[in-house]
Design an enzyme around this catalytic site. Structure first.
Site, PDB file in Angstrom:
ATOM      1  N   ILE A  31      38.031  -3.835  20.023  1.00 36.05           N
ATOM      2  CA  ILE A  31      36.921  -2.878  20.043  1.00 36.05           C
ATOM      3  C   ILE A  31      37.228  -1.689  19.153  1.00 36.05           C
ATOM      4  O   ILE A  31      36.402  -1.264  18.338  1.00 36.05           O
ATOM      5  CB  ILE A  31      36.636  -2.432  21.485  1.00 36.05           C
ATOM      6  CG1 ILE A  31      36.099  -3.616  22.315  1.00 36.05           C
ATOM      7  CG2 ILE A  31      35.632  -1.271  21.516  1.00 36.05           C
ATOM      8  CD1 ILE A  31      35.970  -3.337  23.797  1.00 36.05           C
ATOM      9  N   GLU A  82      33.534   1.826  41.891  1.00 33.49           N
ATOM     10  CA  GLU A  82      32.180   1.381  41.575  1.00 33.49           C
ATOM     11  C   GLU A  82      31.650   0.508  42.703  1.00 33.49           C
ATOM     12  O   GLU A  82      32.405  -0.254  43.317  1.00 33.49           O
ATOM     13  CB  GLU A  82      32.179   0.601  40.255  1.00 33.49           C
ATOM     14  CG  GLU A  82      32.603   1.449  39.064  1.00 33.49           C
ATOM     15  CD  GLU A  82      32.626   0.665  37.760  1.00 33.49           C
ATOM     16  OE1 GLU A  82      32.225  -0.520  37.766  1.00 33.49           O
ATOM     17  OE2 GLU A  82      33.041   1.239  36.721  1.00 33.49           O
ATOM     18  N   ASP A  91      47.784   4.074  19.160  1.00 31.45           N
ATOM     19  CA  ASP A  91      48.002   2.894  19.999  1.00 31.45           C
ATOM     20  C   ASP A  91      49.496   2.780  20.266  1.00 31.45           C
ATOM     21  O   ASP A  91      50.320   3.073  19.378  1.00 31.45           O
ATOM     22  CB  ASP A  91      47.486   1.633  19.293  1.00 31.45           C
ATOM     23  CG  ASP A  91      47.259   0.485  20.259  1.00 31.45           C
ATOM     24  OD1 ASP A  91      46.127  -0.010  20.324  1.00 31.45           O
ATOM     25  OD2 ASP A  91      48.211   0.071  20.950  1.00 31.45           O
ATOM     26  N   HIS A 115      28.353   1.084  33.966  1.00 32.86           N
ATOM     27  CA  HIS A 115      29.251   0.013  33.502  1.00 32.86           C
ATOM     28  C   HIS A 115      28.482  -1.075  32.741  1.00 32.86           C
ATOM     29  O   HIS A 115      28.553  -2.258  33.074  1.00 32.86           O
ATOM     30  CB  HIS A 115      29.992  -0.609  34.688  1.00 32.86           C
ATOM     31  CG  HIS A 115      31.271  -1.283  34.274  1.00 32.86           C
ATOM     32  ND1 HIS A 115      32.355  -1.379  35.110  1.00 32.86           N
ATOM     33  CD2 HIS A 115      31.642  -1.913  33.119  1.00 32.86           C
ATOM     34  CE1 HIS A 115      33.337  -2.036  34.494  1.00 32.86           C
ATOM     35  NE2 HIS A 115      32.916  -2.370  33.280  1.00 32.86           N
ATOM     36  N   ILE A 116      27.771  -0.650  31.713  1.00 28.71           N
ATOM     37  CA  ILE A 116      26.931  -1.590  30.947  1.00 28.71           C
ATOM     38  C   ILE A 116      27.388  -1.706  29.496  1.00 28.71           C
ATOM     39  O   ILE A 116      26.659  -2.243  28.655  1.00 28.71           O
ATOM     40  CB  ILE A 116      25.444  -1.167  30.985  1.00 28.71           C
ATOM     41  CG1 ILE A 116      25.273   0.272  30.452  1.00 28.71           C
ATOM     42  CG2 ILE A 116      24.875  -1.304  32.385  1.00 28.71           C
ATOM     43  CD1 ILE A 116      23.835   0.686  30.230  1.00 28.71           C
ATOM     44  N   ASP A 167      30.959   5.430  31.168  1.00 30.78           N
ATOM     45  CA  ASP A 167      30.326   4.170  31.575  1.00 30.78           C
ATOM     46  C   ASP A 167      31.073   3.494  32.713  1.00 30.78           C
ATOM     47  O   ASP A 167      30.553   2.579  33.345  1.00 30.78           O
ATOM     48  CB  ASP A 167      30.259   3.232  30.362  1.00 30.78           C
ATOM     49  CG  ASP A 167      29.502   1.946  30.646  1.00 30.78           C
ATOM     50  OD1 ASP A 167      28.357   2.032  31.124  1.00 30.78           O
ATOM     51  OD2 ASP A 167      30.062   0.858  30.403  1.00 30.78           O
ATOM     52  N   GLY A 192      29.330  -3.652  27.931  1.00 31.90           N
ATOM     53  CA  GLY A 192      29.285  -5.023  27.414  1.00 31.90           C
ATOM     54  C   GLY A 192      28.085  -5.803  27.887  1.00 31.90           C
ATOM     55  O   GLY A 192      27.997  -7.014  27.661  1.00 31.90           O
ATOM     56  N   SER A 199      36.152   2.287  28.688  1.00 30.01           N
ATOM     57  CA  SER A 199      37.248   1.346  28.918  1.00 30.01           C
ATOM     58  C   SER A 199      37.444   1.035  30.396  1.00 30.01           C
ATOM     59  O   SER A 199      36.892   0.059  30.909  1.00 30.01           O
ATOM     60  CB  SER A 199      38.535   1.874  28.294  1.00 30.01           C
ATOM     61  OG  SER A 199      38.899   3.137  28.843  1.00 30.01           O
TER      62      SER A 199
END
Length: 630
Positions: free
Chosen positions: A384, A491, A403, A513-514, A486, A516, A461
């Site tokens: 991503i 949840e 990273d 949480h949308i 997100d 993806g 993430s």
């Protein structure tokens, strides 16, 4: 070859082939005619009435032939078409017909003119095919049928089978009630309702066995077959309303699939998981150690998402349960959402939209900035992060990334050696890190204080990687200029009420949480994960498995395949080969992959085997799971 005195009597239409031959002939002869659809519908209705015994077969035949208006010259093309429409499981088990041809008969109310050339290729000679024959006029038009043939009369199959006077156990395999009547009359010992192509309730309700394919029939009779365990006996449970394409893909492959629209709590899942071979979930269902301990037949867990923290991966591995996820399928969807949120937040679009909805007009350039020339800091430069890097640079942003792994920069992206370096230079910080538990509160008060004043934070993430109270405070004191969130530390399992401390704060975009959750991503996931599941079930491949030694296997060619999963301790491989040598098994190929905990050995063998070899391999010390593939 004689197998305990059995004789096998097959129907032809919708059994050996996927279609009703006269329906196909009608399609051909009526092609281009204005009344084609109406006549086809009438022929199919008459066909079904005859098969279910609601009208006499003689009447069914007479009425259909009158509607066909077919010619002798149409038959070669019909045969060619039918050869392309052999039932899938019949075709893949052709060796059964080759080896047991002397015991196989066809009794059909169809016609020898097209049946004989089809079944000849399956080692069934014309003398063991009992069917009707056409009558033609001088011009070659099909005008009727031989009315002296017993199969042209109502319940003619009873008389035909009686006249054969077959010895031994007689098993009838067909799709219709007209096949069952041979069992009802007492001249057949068993009736198998064949449902691979069509499920007829009247036949199924009276059957000794319902057989969705030939593999099931061969399995019940302990006969050689293409696959060791019929796919219809492999139970798949899909939870959380995964895309219907996943259900369709797995069902079409022959598996028994149940689809549930919501997540299931642990106690309920412990009950439901018993006898399930494959479990499909998204992010809300928790596959705990207790669930795995109750899963006595589980082979695979498919996560229809990227994350796998909801699965106890270590316990799954130690139990020989392979886990697949979808690490790439929703990459584009997440990237597009991140890019859209960056633009919306830098332009304060969310605030201006809310004002209009509340009946206020406030045209201003206050806190509204272009993203061109701004610094984007990407934390987590995986699939991503890299794709976002390319698209952000394309619209004029300067990209920095951090990273923990050594990642090659794409385009003009600049690598930051420390997190602090990235935070201090970025106008927008976006998180794309994994679900490692060590990442909890990865962004907390300390990291927020290292960010530029007025910077924007985006988290698509994991919910636990941001310290929410620290983020709330930073937004309230205007340390940060906005945020998009997100994912959340906790949840709900299903849609309904939800509370977050972030609600009501200005220039904050909250979504459920949308990241993806696009139609394209869900379709891709519904293709990718089932393919991985099917590849493992059908061939033993573990490529892209999350928790298991990865191995890509060659295609099987006329070989048995033994799959042996064991604890990775010294000597197991030697014991496997010792057993194979004892039973004089010739190994045509052998493959091994291990990690620190488990070993996975695949042995391809080229001969029939004594079933005692299976027992011996299962009894090897430290064996976790063992399977046989044909």
């Amino acid at each position: 070859m004689v197998e305990i005195g059995r004789k096998y009597v097959f129907d032809f239409d919708s059994t050996l082939t996927r279609v009703e031959a006269l329906d196909v002939l009608a399609e051909m002869t009526l092609n281009g005619k204005s009344n084609k659809d109406a006549v086809l519908a009438e022929i199919q209705e008459i066909t079904n009435l005859g098969i279910d015994g609601d009208i006499s077969f003689t009447e069914s035949l007479e009425r259909r032939i009158k509607l066909l208006k077919a010619h002798k010259n149409d038959l070669p093309a019909l045969v060619a078409e039918l050869k392309q429409k052999i039932s899938k499981s019949i075709e893949e088990n052709k060796s059964f017909f080759d080896n047991y041809g002397d015991d196989i008969y066809v009794i059909s109310c169809g016609f020898k003119e097209f049946i004989d050339p089809i079944v000849k290729e399956y080692n069934i000679p014309s003398e063991r095919v009992f069917a009707n024959t056409f009558e033609f006029d001088k011009e070659g038009n099909i005008v009727g049928f031989d009315e002296g043939n017993v199969l042209s009369s109502h319940n003619g199959k009873i008389e035909c089978l009686k006249n054969l006077n077959l010895e031994g156990e007689v098993q009838v395999i067909g799709d219709g009630y007209s096949d069952y009547v041979m069992r009802e009359a007492g001249i057949a010992d068993k009736f198998f309702a064949y449902t691979e192509n069509v499920h007829r309730e009247k036949a199924a309700n009276n059957a000794d066995y319902i057989t969705p394919n030939l593999n099931e029939f061969l399995f019940v009779n302990d006969l050689p077959r293409k696959i060791s365990y019929p796919k219809n006996r492999i139970k798949i449970l899909l939870l959380e309303n995964v895309h219907p394409d996943a259900f369709d893909n797995l069902s079409e492959e022959g598996f028994s699939v149940e689809l549930v629209k919501h997540a299931i709590p642990e106690e309920e899942l412990i009950e439901r998981i018993k006898s399930v071979h494959v479990l499909g979930i998204r992010s809300k269902t928790q596959v705990t150690k207790r669930v795995l301990e109750a899963a006595d037949r589980l082979l695979v867990v498919g996560a229809f998402c990227i994350g796998t923290t909801q699965i106890d991966l270590e316990t799954a591995k130690k139990d020989g349960v392979v886990v697949f996820n979808a690490p790439y399928s929703n990459t584009r969807s997440v990237v597009e959402m991140a890019l859209g949120q960056i633009i919306m937040l830098k332009r304060s679009i969310f605030a201006r939209s809310s004002e209009i909805h509340n009946g206020q007009w406030f045209k201003t350039a206050l806190n509204s900035q272009e993203v061109r020339g701004k610094n984007l800091g990407i934390i987590g430069y995986g699939n991503i992060g890299k794709q976002l890097s390319v698209l952000a640079e394309a619209i004029g942003m300067r990209v920095y990334y951090y990273d923990v792994a050594d990642r090659l920069a794409l385009g003009n992206a600049i690598k930051c050696n420390t997190l602090e370096d990235l935070l201090s230079v970025s106008d927008v910080v976006t998180l794309h890190i994994d679900d490692n538990k060590a990442n909890k509160n990865f962004i907390s008060e300390r990291e927020i204080n290292q960010m530029r004043d007025g910077a924007i934070l985006i988290n698509l993430s994991r919910g636990f990687v941001v310290d929410i109270p620290a983020l709330v405070n930073a937004l309230k004191i205007n340390k940060l200029g906005g945020a998009a969130v997100d994912v959340y530390p906790e949840e709900p399992r299903s849609n309904g009420e939800f509370y977050s401390e972030l609600q009501g704060l200005k220039n904050v975009i909250l979504t459920p949480h949308i990241g993806g959750s696009t139609e394209e991503a869900q379709r891709d996931i519904a293709d990718f994960v089932p393919n991985k599941i099917m590849d493992y079930i059908n061939s033993g491949n573990t490529v892209d498995a999350v928790n298991f030694p990865n191995i890509r296997l060659p295609k099987q060619n006329n070989a048995h395949r033994f799959l042996h999963i064991h604890k990775n301790v010294p000597g197991v491989m030697a014991k496997i080969n010792e057993v194979l040598a004892k039973f004089e098994m010739n190994i045509t190929g052998q493959f091994l992959s291990t990690d620190s905990d488990v070993g996975y050995v695949i042995s391809d063998l080229d001969k029939e085997y004594n079933k005692d070899v299976i027992k011996a391999l299962k009894n090897i010390e430290n064996t976790i799971k063992f399977r046989v593939l044909y």
